[in-house]
Design a protein around this motif. Structure first.
Motif, PDB file in Angstrom:
ATOM      1  N   GLY A  33       6.111 -24.188 -24.465  1.00  0.00           N
ATOM      2  CA  GLY A  33       6.558 -25.272 -23.602  1.00  0.00           C
ATOM      3  C   GLY A  33       8.034 -25.511 -23.862  1.00  0.00           C
ATOM      4  O   GLY A  33       8.581 -25.026 -24.839  1.00  0.00           O
ATOM      5  N   GLU A  34       8.640 -26.277 -22.965  1.00  0.00           N
ATOM      6  CA  GLU A  34      10.064 -26.531 -23.112  1.00  0.00           C
ATOM      7  C   GLU A  34      10.280 -27.788 -23.932  1.00  0.00           C
ATOM      8  O   GLU A  34       9.306 -28.462 -24.299  1.00  0.00           O
ATOM      9  CB  GLU A  34      10.679 -26.650 -21.720  1.00  0.00           C
ATOM     10  N   PRO A  51      12.855  -9.428 -28.233  1.00  0.00           N
ATOM     11  CA  PRO A  51      11.408  -9.422 -28.072  1.00  0.00           C
ATOM     12  C   PRO A  51      11.036  -9.079 -26.634  1.00  0.00           C
ATOM     13  O   PRO A  51      11.675  -9.544 -25.694  1.00  0.00           O
ATOM     14  CB  PRO A  51      10.995 -10.857 -28.393  1.00  0.00           C
ATOM     15  N   GLN A  52      10.043  -8.224 -26.480  1.00  0.00           N
ATOM     16  CA  GLN A  52       9.489  -7.987 -25.138  1.00  0.00           C
ATOM     17  C   GLN A  52       8.297  -8.951 -25.071  1.00  0.00           C
ATOM     18  O   GLN A  52       8.262  -9.888 -25.834  1.00  0.00           O
ATOM     19  CB  GLN A  52       9.156  -6.501 -24.950  1.00  0.00           C
ATOM     20  N   HIS A  53       7.335  -8.757 -24.178  1.00  0.00           N
ATOM     21  CA  HIS A  53       6.321  -9.798 -24.158  1.00  0.00           C
ATOM     22  C   HIS A  53       4.913  -9.285 -24.348  1.00  0.00           C
ATOM     23  O   HIS A  53       3.964 -10.035 -24.271  1.00  0.00           O
ATOM     24  CB  HIS A  53       6.421 -10.615 -22.875  1.00  0.00           C
ATOM     25  N   GLN A  54       4.771  -7.955 -24.588  1.00  0.00           N
ATOM     26  CA  GLN A  54       3.418  -7.425 -24.686  1.00  0.00           C
ATOM     27  C   GLN A  54       3.058  -7.198 -26.139  1.00  0.00           C
ATOM     28  O   GLN A  54       3.807  -6.568 -26.873  1.00  0.00           O
ATOM     29  CB  GLN A  54       3.307  -6.126 -23.892  1.00  0.00           C
ATOM     30  N   ARG A  55       1.895  -7.717 -26.513  1.00  0.00           N
ATOM     31  CA  ARG A  55       1.481  -7.661 -27.905  1.00  0.00           C
ATOM     32  C   ARG A  55       1.308  -6.219 -28.389  1.00  0.00           C
ATOM     33  O   ARG A  55       1.642  -5.896 -29.522  1.00  0.00           O
ATOM     34  CB  ARG A  55       0.155  -8.407 -28.052  1.00  0.00           C
ATOM     35  N   MET A 113      11.522 -15.459 -17.365  1.00  0.00           N
ATOM     36  CA  MET A 113      11.781 -14.758 -18.619  1.00  0.00           C
ATOM     37  C   MET A 113      12.871 -13.710 -18.437  1.00  0.00           C
ATOM     38  O   MET A 113      12.804 -12.926 -17.500  1.00  0.00           O
ATOM     39  CB  MET A 113      10.503 -13.995 -18.967  1.00  0.00           C
ATOM     40  N   ILE A 114      13.860 -13.702 -19.320  1.00  0.00           N
ATOM     41  CA  ILE A 114      14.864 -12.652 -19.247  1.00  0.00           C
ATOM     42  C   ILE A 114      14.688 -11.757 -20.461  1.00  0.00           C
ATOM     43  O   ILE A 114      15.034 -12.121 -21.576  1.00  0.00           O
ATOM     44  CB  ILE A 114      16.293 -13.236 -19.216  1.00  0.00           C
ATOM     45  N   ASP A 142      16.747 -25.245 -21.618  1.00  0.00           N
ATOM     46  CA  ASP A 142      15.366 -24.779 -21.555  1.00  0.00           C
ATOM     47  C   ASP A 142      15.230 -23.525 -20.712  1.00  0.00           C
ATOM     48  O   ASP A 142      15.963 -23.314 -19.762  1.00  0.00           O
ATOM     49  CB  ASP A 142      14.479 -25.883 -20.974  1.00  0.00           C
ATOM     50  N   MET A 143      14.214 -22.739 -21.079  1.00  0.00           N
ATOM     51  CA  MET A 143      14.117 -21.405 -20.492  1.00  0.00           C
ATOM     52  C   MET A 143      13.958 -21.409 -18.981  1.00  0.00           C
ATOM     53  O   MET A 143      14.541 -20.578 -18.307  1.00  0.00           O
ATOM     54  CB  MET A 143      13.001 -20.615 -21.149  1.00  0.00           C
ATOM     55  N   LEU A 175       7.307 -19.818 -15.265  1.00  0.00           N
ATOM     56  CA  LEU A 175       7.808 -19.483 -16.600  1.00  0.00           C
ATOM     57  C   LEU A 175       7.881 -17.979 -16.791  1.00  0.00           C
ATOM     58  O   LEU A 175       8.890 -17.453 -17.267  1.00  0.00           O
ATOM     59  CB  LEU A 175       6.857 -20.036 -17.669  1.00  0.00           C
ATOM     60  N   HIS A 221       9.302 -22.003 -27.878  1.00  0.00           N
ATOM     61  CA  HIS A 221       9.765 -22.160 -26.504  1.00  0.00           C
ATOM     62  C   HIS A 221      10.054 -20.779 -25.917  1.00  0.00           C
ATOM     63  O   HIS A 221      10.415 -20.651 -24.755  1.00  0.00           O
ATOM     64  CB  HIS A 221      11.039 -23.009 -26.463  1.00  0.00           C
ATOM     65  N   ASP A 222       9.904 -19.759 -26.752  1.00  0.00           N
ATOM     66  CA  ASP A 222      10.315 -18.415 -26.379  1.00  0.00           C
ATOM     67  C   ASP A 222       9.094 -17.605 -25.966  1.00  0.00           C
ATOM     68  O   ASP A 222       8.296 -17.180 -26.791  1.00  0.00           O
ATOM     69  CB  ASP A 222      11.016 -17.792 -27.597  1.00  0.00           C
ATOM     70  N   LEU A 223       8.953 -17.383 -24.666  1.00  0.00           N
ATOM     71  CA  LEU A 223       7.758 -16.714 -24.151  1.00  0.00           C
ATOM     72  C   LEU A 223       7.570 -15.298 -24.698  1.00  0.00           C
ATOM     73  O   LEU A 223       6.458 -14.946 -25.111  1.00  0.00           O
ATOM     74  CB  LEU A 223       7.847 -16.690 -22.617  1.00  0.00           C
ATOM     75  N   PRO A 224       8.616 -14.456 -24.722  1.00  0.00           N
ATOM     76  CA  PRO A 224       8.403 -13.121 -25.283  1.00  0.00           C
ATOM     77  C   PRO A 224       7.916 -13.162 -26.737  1.00  0.00           C
ATOM     78  O   PRO A 224       7.053 -12.371 -27.111  1.00  0.00           O
ATOM     79  CB  PRO A 224       9.785 -12.476 -25.170  1.00  0.00           C
ATOM     80  N   ALA A 278       4.495  -4.738 -29.846  1.00  0.00           N
ATOM     81  CA  ALA A 278       5.291  -5.456 -30.841  1.00  0.00           C
ATOM     82  C   ALA A 278       5.605  -4.571 -32.043  1.00  0.00           C
ATOM     83  O   ALA A 278       6.762  -4.454 -32.455  1.00  0.00           O
ATOM     84  CB  ALA A 278       4.555  -6.719 -31.282  1.00  0.00           C
ATOM     85  N   GLY A 290       4.360 -13.877 -26.701  1.00  0.00           N
ATOM     86  CA  GLY A 290       3.645 -12.710 -26.213  1.00  0.00           C
ATOM     87  C   GLY A 290       3.447 -11.654 -27.283  1.00  0.00           C
ATOM     88  O   GLY A 290       2.432 -10.965 -27.307  1.00  0.00           O
ATOM     89  N   GLU A 291       4.437 -11.503 -28.163  1.00  0.00           N
ATOM     90  CA  GLU A 291       4.310 -10.478 -29.200  1.00  0.00           C
ATOM     91  C   GLU A 291       3.384 -10.912 -30.330  1.00  0.00           C
ATOM     92  O   GLU A 291       2.796 -10.077 -31.004  1.00  0.00           O
ATOM     93  CB  GLU A 291       5.688 -10.149 -29.774  1.00  0.00           C
TER      94      GLU A 291
END
Lengths: 348, 326
Positions: free
Chosen positions: B44-45, A259-263, B260-261, A183-184, B256, B215-218, A266, B221-222
């Motif tokens: 979530g995990e 993937p980055q995290h900002q919409r 993130m990496i 898990d992350m 969380l 489960h993948d935050l990035p 994207a 986010g996109e």
């Protein structure tokens, strides 16, 4: 600094086919030259089928290369006596991808660690078990001694697997996708155990990953990164240099594909990727047997005829090598607004 | 398209799984709503209960699951009280479910065309094969596949292609609500980005409401405009995308985002959340995150925090913000 492992022009061919039918040859690795020096951190990154796991298995001695030579501690593996091979093999340990199947479910944590220690360790086994558990941050150690693997979460199991690898006091650990099943929020804790061991015990570590961001996290500030595709190393070098100045179109593609995290970025990211790969594979009649051609040719928008003739890793700056005939013709790499690898210096 | 009204409303949903050792409290007191034509991501995990929620919405819970209480309202209709027969009228036409391609969701004995044909025959009724071929190849074209794929069997397709087929199939009857289970996991990064851009493109063209779990935050986010965070069976935070990543509220969300990496963050500052997720057979009392939380207070151990609204449409379940309501 001594070399722990050295591969020279290693190729691995798997043959498959029916008993009487035609045989097909699959080139899992082509002409790979790589060495691992004491205390080094290396990440090998590539997609499935890139040959990264085959490479790891050859380094660890699980597979024999079809062509080329493997050296362990400066000696040719082929010429080692059986007993020498057993002795040196223990110094190169492997941590598997899946901590749910790599640990014996019927053994306690204590016996998972104590049994190999009795074989490899001269001091007090019980003390060493506790020390090892502390090293991989399974604390308090007493709490874990009588637990079974099924009591532990994925992250804990993977750290136990690392502790088990340490029982033989290795000089090199090869970790094959060590966090892909974890898990992350716990990934970082497993990677940090490897980083900590590397720093405190000067333990060389090779990490295999399909995620270039993770590969970079593991090797930033002085480690090395190898980018593989189609059985070849396409770009290799000091991680920080390679990430800030990526030269192979495939390396750039991988960086953009994360993937980055900002919409708001994207679409920018997804559009930029199109510069570096063709959505449809180009049909070309090549790739026969020992072809020296660039494996990325079928997807590379920059490919020209000379890419078929062969590529090899060439030095472009100190500690940075690229296998591409077209690097002078590529557009210059302008990092996108979201791209900011590492700003703070890592202190651990 | 009436953007802004609520198409799906989950109220006080609690689901447990009965197992030999007791009951697993997989989702407890879950309330949230999904706005029409929005993209909401539940992150979530593993074991956090995110799949349980969408299984309750799609009525695909395993046999040992029990819905203890709660409502799942789709345009006012409580889905949980519908009979299977009544639910069938909504499935595909109103609510379509895109399962994870990796879980071999396609029938290995059927060609891609047969999947389209039989789905139609099952839900709507007879259709000429020729007509269906035209329809199906249009849908496949929409997801970037050639009509040649129609006659392929699933084993002839790559993971990315299977995921595309599943997405095309989910658009067969133009559903209003698309539920996607980990749409891009188990794919190589390049394939992953292609599926992401496909989802964005289809969204722009048809404006369905999308509820996805990841489960993948990035990735969340996109894609998503709204992020819902699950931890150990509780939904702990519900925020707009921007607010969530810029200023996460719940200590778990903060952890969380920090773990993130990816290349859009400062990798020198990445850190993990200490501790391990709890067992849901015997979850911790009060806030289930309290054993791992640096800010835990006495009340966190005793009582489950209520939903605390921070701004319209944004809430958190954490006692640290309880002062804000007084």
């Amino acid at each position: 600094m001594s070399e722990i492992v050295k591969l020279e022009h290693v190729a691995k061919i798997f043959r498959r086919g029916r008993l009487w039918g035609s045989r097909e040859e699959i080139f899992a690795l082509r002409d790979v030259t790589l060495s691992v020096i004491e205390g080094e951190r290396i990440s090998i990154v590539g997609e499935s089928g890139s040959g990264k796991t085959t490479l790891a298995r050859i380094i660890a001695g699980f597979e024999k290369p079809t062509h080329g030579v493997v050296y362990w501690f400066g000696k040719k593996v082929d010429e080692l006596s059986r007993s020498e091979q057993t002795k040196l093999r223990a110094k190169i340990q492997y941590v598997h991808q899946d901590p749910y199947s790599s640990l014996n479910p019927s053994r306690t944590v204590y016996s998972i660690l104590a049994d190999p220690l009795r074989r490899h360790y001269d001091g007090d086994v019980n003390e060493r078990v506790v020390e090892l558990l502390k090293l991989v941050k399974l604390t308090p150690p007493e709490y874990f001694l009588n637990k079974y693997p099924y009591h532990l979460s994925g992250g804990m199991r993977q750290r136990l697997a690392i502790a088990r690898a340490l029982t033989a006091s290795p000089n090199l650990i090869i970790a094959d996708e060590p966090v892909s099943m974890i898990d992350m929020s716990l990934r970082v804790s497993v990677l940090d155990v490897f980083l900590d061991l590397n720093r405190r015990m000067n333990l060389a570590t090779v990490m295999i990953s399909h995620d270039i961001a993770l590969a970079y996290y593991f090797t930033m500030n002085g480690g090395r990164l190898c980018v593989m595709y189609g059985g070849r190393i396409l770009e290799e070098g000091e991680s920080d240099k390679l990430i800030t100045n990526p030269l192979h179109p495939y390396t750039r593609l991988l960086l953009l594909a994360t993937p980055q995290h900002q919409r708001e970025y994207a679409e920018l990211r997804l559009n930029e990727m199109k510069k570096y790969f063709l959505p449809e594979l180009r049909r070309i009649e090549l790739m026969e047997g020992g072809s020296q051609a660039c494996p990325y040719i079928a997807r590379c928008p920059f490919a020209v005829d000379k890419c078929r003739e062969g590529v090899e890793l060439k030095k472009v700056e100190p500690r940075h090598y690229v296998a591409c005939t077209r690097i002078d013709e590529l557009p210059s790499w302008i990092p996108l607004p979201w791209f900011r690898p590492k700003v703070t210096t890592w202190t651990g | 398209m009436s953007r802004g009204s609520e198409i799906l409303e989950v109220k006080k949903l609690s689901v447990v799984y009965l197992v030999r050792e007791g009951s697993i409290k997989a989702a407890s007191d879950i309330s949230f709503s999904v706005k029409e034509a929005s993209i909401t991501a539940i992150v979530g995990e593993s074991g956090s209960g995110k799949s349980t929620i969408i299984e309750a919405i799609t009525k695909t819970l395993p046999l040992n699951a029990r819905v203890l209480e709660g409502e799942v309202r789709y345009r006012g209709i409580d889905l949980l009280t519908l009979t299977d027969e009544e639910y069938r009228k909504l499935r595909w036409r109103e609510i379509a479910y895109v399962p994870q391609a990796a879980q071999s969701s396609l029938n290995p004995l059927q060609t891609v065309f047969e999947h389209f044909f039989e789905t139609w025959a099952d839900v709507i009724g007879f259709i000429q094969k020729e007509e269906m071929r035209v329809k199906a190849s249009e849908l496949l074209e929409n997801v970037g596949l050639s009509r040649g794929v129609l006659d392929a069997y699933p084993h002839q397709l790559s993971g990315g292609m299977k995921q595309r087929v599943l997405i095309a199939l989910s658009f067969l009857m133009n559903p209003k609500l698309l539920i996607m289970d980990e749409p891009v996991s188990a794919l190589d990064v390049v394939n992953q980005s292609q599926i992401l851009s496909l989802i964005l493109e289809l969204y722009r063209r048809y404006h369905p409401t999308i509820l996805l779990i990841t489960h993948d935050l990035p990735v969340a986010g996109e894609l998503a405009d709204t992020i819902a965070v699950m931890y150990a069976g509780h939904m702990v935070e519900f925020s707009s995308n921007k607010e969530f990543f810029e200023d996460p509220l719940h200590p778990y969300s903060k952890g969380l985002v920090r773990s993130m990496i990816t290349f859009s963050i400062d990798m020198g500052l990445v850190s993990s959340i200490p501790g391990e997720p709890p067992s849901l057979l015997t979850p911790p009392s009060g806030c289930r995150f309290h054993p791992r939380c640096a800010h835990a207070m006495d009340i966190c151990r005793k009582d489950v925090p209520p939903r605390i609204e921070i701004s319209p449409g944004r809430w958190v379940r954490c006692w640290l913000y309880a002062g804000d309501i007084k």
